[in-house]
Design a protein around this motif. Sequence first.
Motif, PDB file in Angstrom:
ATOM      1  N   GLY A 124      11.167   1.561  -2.667  1.00 21.24           N
ATOM      2  CA  GLY A 124       9.895   2.134  -2.726  1.00 21.24           C
ATOM      3  C   GLY A 124      10.050   3.478  -1.764  1.00 21.24           C
ATOM      4  N   TRP A 196       7.940   6.022  -8.095  1.00 26.10           N
ATOM      5  CA  TRP A 196       7.316   6.945  -6.692  1.00 26.10           C
ATOM      6  C   TRP A 196       6.968   8.247  -7.325  1.00 26.10           C
ATOM      7  CZ3 TRP A 196      10.984  11.044  -6.511  1.00 26.10           C
ATOM      8  CH2 TRP A 196      12.438  10.766  -7.167  1.00 26.10           C
ATOM      9  N   GLU A 252       3.597   2.024  -8.429  1.00 26.59           N
ATOM     10  CA  GLU A 252       3.983   2.020  -7.040  1.00 26.59           C
ATOM     11  C   GLU A 252       2.923   1.411  -6.351  1.00 26.59           C
ATOM     12  OE1 GLU A 252       7.094   3.177  -4.186  1.00 26.59           O
ATOM     13  OE2 GLU A 252       7.050   2.593  -6.348  1.00 26.59           O
TER      14      GLU A 252
END
Length: 330
Positions: A124, A196, A252
Amino acid sequence: MTNTTEAKDEPPYLRIAREIRRRVEEGELAPGERVPSTRGIAKEWGVALATATKALTHLRLEGTVETKPRVGTVVAAGPGTTSRGRRTPPSGTPAVPPSVRPDDQELTLDRIVRTAIDIADTEGLQALSMRGVAARLGVAAMSPYRYVTGKDDLILLMADTAFGEQTYPATPPDGWRARLELGARTLWSLHRLHPWLAQLSSLTRPLLLPNLLVHGEWSLSALDGHGLDTTELFDIHVLLFSHVQGLAVHLEREAQAEAATGQSEDQWMDSRAHTLQGLVDSGRFPTFTKVVGSFHDGYDLRLDALFERGLEALLDGLAPVIESGGRPRG
């Protein structure tokens, strides 16, 4: 044996690292087997993503784990494994894993960017830091700064590299619709690979990146020559991009929400069952009640299917505008 006071005073990231190391030493995790990701650690131990990242970095530096592109963080193999195939506990000063020793491969901007992309893909974007990139590369914390000025600039380089991973055929398919479909699906697949990407900018403040403009050029050239004025043409381009980004942003966000709450999507919905039942029982929302009541096994939110359905609806609706040159049909 660690006494109670030491355990209590030990930083959370060290406690987590010690537990993962124990699993490796006792054979619960084999060489090459994935260890918990930052999100998994955050969920299991109830800590922030930053703490989880620090724990994994500590394990990488001491050689217990290593990172494999497109795989994630795994138990390191090589020297130090026992006869059972497990790694022995590290001793002395933490060592850099053999697989990432700086003298094995020269540090380059491309390696830094690719490593950062791998961290963002597997852990992440919140887990990304210049120090973390250096740790994964096995170099001094300040070494990446010789190639990039800081995290913000690194993220732009990451995005440009990611958007450049797919391009378009020299000979485009026939018809504006086929070209727009290919462009939208290409962008969706890139966002799927790198969730992302959708977090980086808004429509009002777009990323000005050469490789992102390649996708914009494809879309705009598909619309050019149909009699649309430039405002109409660009509006359609933005609308199609917003369809991709608007759905991709949830890829995300869901991962972040699961790490923060420790609940999967289904678990979160189950925990709100009482609230949902109250809305249904209120009688104020009859259509909502009818629709929700028809989902005997629950509603499965499928982003890929929604993307395709939305793309089809958008292009069906835009077809009369594009094919009439932006003028209303009489």
